[in-house]
Design a protein around this motif. Structure first.
Motif, PDB file in Angstrom:
ATOM      1  N   PHE A  84      12.235   4.275 -10.122  1.00 54.38           N
ATOM      2  CA  PHE A  84      12.825   2.941 -10.089  1.00 54.38           C
ATOM      3  C   PHE A  84      12.896   2.343  -8.685  1.00 54.38           C
ATOM      4  N   PRO A  85      13.312   3.081  -7.641  1.00 49.99           N
ATOM      5  CA  PRO A  85      13.352   2.451  -6.305  1.00 49.99           C
ATOM      6  C   PRO A  85      11.992   1.927  -5.849  1.00 49.99           C
ATOM      7  N   ILE A  86      10.928   2.603  -6.205  1.00 47.72           N
ATOM      8  CA  ILE A  86       9.590   2.143  -5.814  1.00 47.72           C
ATOM      9  C   ILE A  86       9.236   0.863  -6.570  1.00 47.72           C
ATOM     10  N   ILE A  87       9.590   0.821  -7.868  1.00 46.91           N
ATOM     11  CA  ILE A  87       9.340  -0.392  -8.644  1.00 46.91           C
ATOM     12  C   ILE A  87      10.105  -1.565  -8.062  1.00 46.91           C
ATOM     13  N   PRO A  99      11.177  -4.775 -12.736  1.00 46.12           N
ATOM     14  CA  PRO A  99      12.457  -4.057 -12.577  1.00 46.12           C
ATOM     15  C   PRO A  99      13.428  -4.290 -13.742  1.00 46.12           C
ATOM     16  N   LEU A 100      13.373  -5.462 -14.349  1.00 46.80           N
ATOM     17  CA  LEU A 100      14.247  -5.722 -15.492  1.00 46.80           C
ATOM     18  C   LEU A 100      13.894  -4.820 -16.658  1.00 46.80           C
ATOM     19  N   LEU A 101      12.589  -4.591 -16.863  1.00 49.76           N
ATOM     20  CA  LEU A 101      12.186  -3.670 -17.923  1.00 49.76           C
ATOM     21  C   LEU A 101      12.622  -2.243 -17.617  1.00 49.76           C
ATOM     22  N   ASP A 128       1.976   7.242  -6.636  1.00 54.15           N
ATOM     23  CA  ASP A 128       1.116   8.395  -6.910  1.00 54.15           C
ATOM     24  C   ASP A 128       1.827   9.703  -6.604  1.00 54.15           C
ATOM     25  N   LEU A 129       2.661   9.703  -5.577  1.00 52.92           N
ATOM     26  CA  LEU A 129       3.410  10.909  -5.231  1.00 52.92           C
ATOM     27  C   LEU A 129       4.405  11.274  -6.329  1.00 52.92           C
ATOM     28  N   VAL A 130       5.053  10.258  -6.918  1.00 50.81           N
ATOM     29  CA  VAL A 130       5.976  10.514  -8.029  1.00 50.81           C
ATOM     30  C   VAL A 130       5.226  11.047  -9.246  1.00 50.81           C
ATOM     31  N   ALA A 153       0.835  -1.202   0.000  1.00 47.33           N
ATOM     32  CA  ALA A 153       0.000   0.000   0.000  1.00 47.33           C
ATOM     33  C   ALA A 153       0.870   1.253   0.000  1.00 47.33           C
ATOM     34  N   LEU A 154       1.966   1.216   0.751  1.00 50.01           N
ATOM     35  CA  LEU A 154       2.866   2.361   0.787  1.00 50.01           C
ATOM     36  C   LEU A 154       3.520   2.596  -0.576  1.00 50.01           C
ATOM     37  N   THR A 155       3.860   1.532  -1.293  1.00 49.40           N
ATOM     38  CA  THR A 155       4.455   1.702  -2.620  1.00 49.40           C
ATOM     39  C   THR A 155       3.465   2.344  -3.596  1.00 49.40           C
TER      40      THR A 155
END
Length: 811
Positions: free
Chosen positions: A354-357, A412-414, A333-335, A326-328
């Motif tokens: 990327f860090p969120i992904i 993440p690979l993409l 949305d913040l990004v 849920a936090l991610t």
């Protein structure tokens, strides 16, 4: 190619001239509306041809065209009944006279009047049909362009977030955004207008803040108290009130968040950036509480099962992962909001996203490992349960869950190779879909528990048909949400729904949800009324008449068939189906029915004949092809017979019509019994006849008129043969009567000394020396002497087995 362009230009000019001529017959208001539509359509065609408008402009243009299309769709279906009436009136006048022939003045005037009315009604319909087709084509072209752009944007390759060159600029953009937000808030705090507003709205702001904080702090305790009150009403132990309490645990805190947000908005200190952030806070709070609720449901399920599938530590890990997911979503949305506010470059967007992904993918991987451990534990603890859980719907859900985990892990690979849009389009919809699947399972379990509580089935409700149908309906209702999660536009979903509501044309019959529901509702009402009428006839009215049970059954069955036919006919009419089109379809199917369903149709027609002519009735004793028993039910396809050994025999109705049927109780139950008996030679035949007549007349089931008769049948091989022939009041007792008479015959013959003989045979041996080993001449002479000295009445008495042995030896 040139010739094709000329033909298209000529066709377009012809359509424009036709539309102009027809619009002259419209009202001023309709003509103005049509002209506005033509202007909008021309502008839409130019925009589509240029293909330079933004996505928002295309969506706005599509909404305008859709409004016109809905109007034209409504108009083209109006006045259908009136047009049919006018066409029927014109057809009733007969064909128009040929050239040179005259027509009566009144008829000619009426024909002109009817044609004018028909033109006034058909012109708007023709124009609306043409405009509807044009609008539909424009909408399809706009959707194609938007989808093409979305696909291109999704597959676009951008900068890699692992490139260190982009990191300093990304960190600089983040700091600038935070600084700009803080400066806006600080500037507004120093504003005299804000200070004055705080003084004016201070009490209200303070009250809203306090109420919100109280709701946030006391929400869980209040929900538990409400749950205790609900459990006192009943249903404790079913899990229903626990589910309600879990909903209150997220609803009450969310209300508190709304109060706090409203109090901050009343301060008016946020500025543009802060206001946009504040608008998203309720949605972010709902997402966090929503995922937390899912985790709590996982805990409650495992706690109720004694942590058989997941241990307490595994449940804690799973709940933590769910809350972090849920936090991610909130961070993503913040990004996105950060990109909209600051107009950051693609490199900064890739680095910040990327860090969120990566964190989302790692959380999905951890959840998958916990699920795998749970499956292994379930298999070792209860293999049968694990096998059952892998079947059917659960297996499909498990496969979908694993596929979504794989999509999330591959994202993440993409992103690493630059496909950031594709990565985000996979990982976050996967998380939302997993949450939705979990909610569907939870809702199915909750509603099944409610069904088990109301029906008092308890845990058995989980294996009922209701649970299966409920899961199917929940899956159908979740399809629009899944489509939105995976990139479908809201306009496309509305378009699909509009097409469904318009219906489908099958054989000239338009079937839409509205007329289908109308048909189902009217038919259900007619079917219910028919069953009620049948029940009233069967239980109240017909038993008071003089009709026999077979006639009553025929009337009840005929009423049922007639009622269902009328209910179907009324439902078809009320739903607006064209019966002529249905007749065409039925005519096309009649050939197939005639060949493929010949036996069924034959049985159906035979069933109707049985109900009308009534050669057999319910309760009759019949014999059909060696199957003897009582008729218990006559349906439209077959007849059920209960035999004397209490087995049911289903006989096709065609066999009862075309074959030979013996009905022992047709019309009445009077029937004849025949009791054969034999006496020894030398018995007084008149005395035997008198005794047998007395026995027959003494039985209470034998009718006195006609009187029973005793027949001397003749001289049998072993006895003098007689028969008692008597008419019984009820032929259903024929076996009992025959048994009673046989008992009485045996008793009277013993008293009178009358012998009932049994079969006797003389056996002559040709070669008796083979049995004794004596010389043939001596044995033969001895045998002849024994035979001559034996009584003539009983030369030799052997059983049937001895006869068989002697015959075999003889051969």
């Amino acid at each position: 190619m040139m010739m094709g362009r000329v033909l298209r230009l000529l066709l377009t000019a012809f359509l424009l001239l036709t539309a102009t001529a027809l619009s002259a017959q419209l009202t001023d208001e309709s003509r103005a509306y049509y002209e506005r539509w033509v202007s909008t359509a021309d502008r839409a065609e130019e925009v589509i041809k240029a293909n330079r408008a933004s996505q928002a402009a295309f969506e706005q243009l599509r909404a305008e065209v859709r409004t016109y299309r809905d109007t034209f769709n409504r108009v083209r279906g109006e006045n259908s009944d009136r047009i049919k009436t006018l066409e029927a009136q014109i057809a009733a006048l007969g064909p128009k006279p040929a050239d040179g022939e005259t027509e009566a003045e009144d008829i000619a005037r009426l024909r002109i009047h009817l044609n004018d009315q028909l033109a006034k009604l058909t012109v708007p319909r023709i124009i609306s049909e043409e405009a509807y087709s044009r609008a539909n084509g424009l909408i399809n072209e706009i959707d194609r362009i938007v989808r093409s752009r979305d696909t291109k944007e999704l597959l676009k390759r951008g900068p890699s977030p692992l490139n260190p060159e982009y990191w300093p600029d990304a960190w600089k953009d983040i700091k600038q955004a935070i600084t700009a937000l803080a400066n806006e808030v600080a500037f507004n705090m120093r504003s005299d207008v804000v200070r004055e507003r705080l003084k004016t709205n201070g009490p209200g702001i303070l009250l809203l803040s306090l109420v919100g904080l109280v709701f946030l702090a006391r929400g869980r305790r209040w929900s538990e108290r409400i749950g205790d009150f609900l459990r006192s009403l009943g249903g404790e132990g079913t899990g229903v009130w626990s589910f309600v309490v879990s909903l209150l645990r997220i609803a009450i805190p969310w209300i508190g968040v709304m109060f706090v947000v409203q109090s901050v908005e009343m301060m008016d200190i946020t500025g543009l950036r802060g206001a946009m952030l504040l608008d998203q806070v309720p949605y972010w709070a709902a997402a966090i509480l929503y995922f937390n609720w899912i985790g709590r449901q996982v805990y409650l399920f495992n706690a109720n099962t004694g942590f058989r599938y997941l241990s307490q530590s595994q449940v804690r890990v799973m709940r933590l992962c769910i809350d972090m997911l849920a936090l991610t979503l909130v961070l993503h949305d913040l990004v996105v909001l950060f990109e909209r506010l600051e107009n950051i470059p693609e490199a900064t967007r890739a680095v910040t996203g990327f860090p969120i992904i990566l964190m989302t993918a790692l959380l999905l991987l951890r959840l998958q490992r916990v699920r795998s451990q749970a499956q292994v534990k379930g298999g070792t603890v209860d293999g049968g349960e694990a096998a059952r859980s892998g079947a059917g719907f659960s297996r499909m859900v498990g496969f979908l869950r694993r596929a979504l985990y794989l999509l999330g892990i591959a994202s993440p690979l993409l992103a690493v190779v630059g496909y950031n849009n594709a990565a985000e389009a996979l990982v976050y919809p996967a998380v939302k879909t997993l949450a939705l699947v979990a909610v569907l399972v939870i809702l199915q379990r909750f509603l099944t528990n409610v069904y088990g509580w109301l029906t008092r089935k308890g845990d058995e409700a989980g294996d009922s048909l209701f649970s299966v149908i409920l899961g199917f309906l929940l899956a159908i209702l979740a399809l629009p949400l899944l489509a939105l999660y995976w990139g479908a536009r809201e306009a496309e979903l509305i378009e699909i729904w509009s097409r469904i509501m318009m219906g489908f044309d099958i054989g000239g019959v338009v079937i839409s949800p509205s007329n289908f529901l109308t048909f189902a509702l009217v038919f259900a009402i007619g079917y219910t009324v028919t069953r009620l009428l049948q029940g009233g006839l069967r239980n109240s009215l017909l038993p008071k008449t003089r009709l026999d049970p077979g006639g009553q059954n025929a009337i009840v069955a005929g009423t049922g068939y007639l009622g269902i036919f009328l209910a179907a006919l009324l439902a078809i009419t009320m739903a607006g189906f064209d019966l002529s089109s249905l007749a065409i379809v039925a005519g096309a199917l009649s050939v197939g029915i005639g060949f493929g369903l010949q036996t069924i149709v034959s049985n159906f027609v035979s069933g109707i004949i049985l109900l009308i002519e009534r050669p057999i009735s319910k309760g009759d004793w019949i014999d059909v092809n060696g199957q003897m028993g009582y008729v218990r039910d006559i349906s439209v396809r077959s007849t059920r017979i209960e035999t004397f050994d209490r087995t049911d025999v289903i006989i096709p109705n065609s066999d009862l019509i075309s074959g030979s049927v013996t009905n022992y109780t047709r019309g009445n139950t009077v029937g004849r019994v025949i009791v054969p008996v034999g006496v020894a030679y030398g018995t007084d035949t008149r005395r035997v006849e008198t005794i047998l007549r007395e026995i027959a007349e003494a039985h209470p089931m034998v009718l006195a008129n006609p009187a029973p008769n005793v027949v001397f049948q003749g001289f049998g091989a072993d006895s003098l043969d007689f028969e008692i022939r008597a008419i019984l009041r009820d032929v259903n007792w024929v076996l009992s009567v025959k048994s009673d008479m046989n008992h009485e015959i045996n008793r009277r013959f013993l008293e009178e000394g009358i012998e009932i003989p049994f079969a006797q045979r003389d056996v002559w041996l040709r070669n008796p020396e083979a049995l004794t080993g004596a010389p043939a001449t001596t044995t033969a002479a001895a045998t002849e002497a024994e035979v001559e000295s034996s009584p003539s009445t009983v030369p030799a008495t052997l059983t049937e087995a001895d006869m068989n042995e002697g015959t075999e030896d003889d051969h």
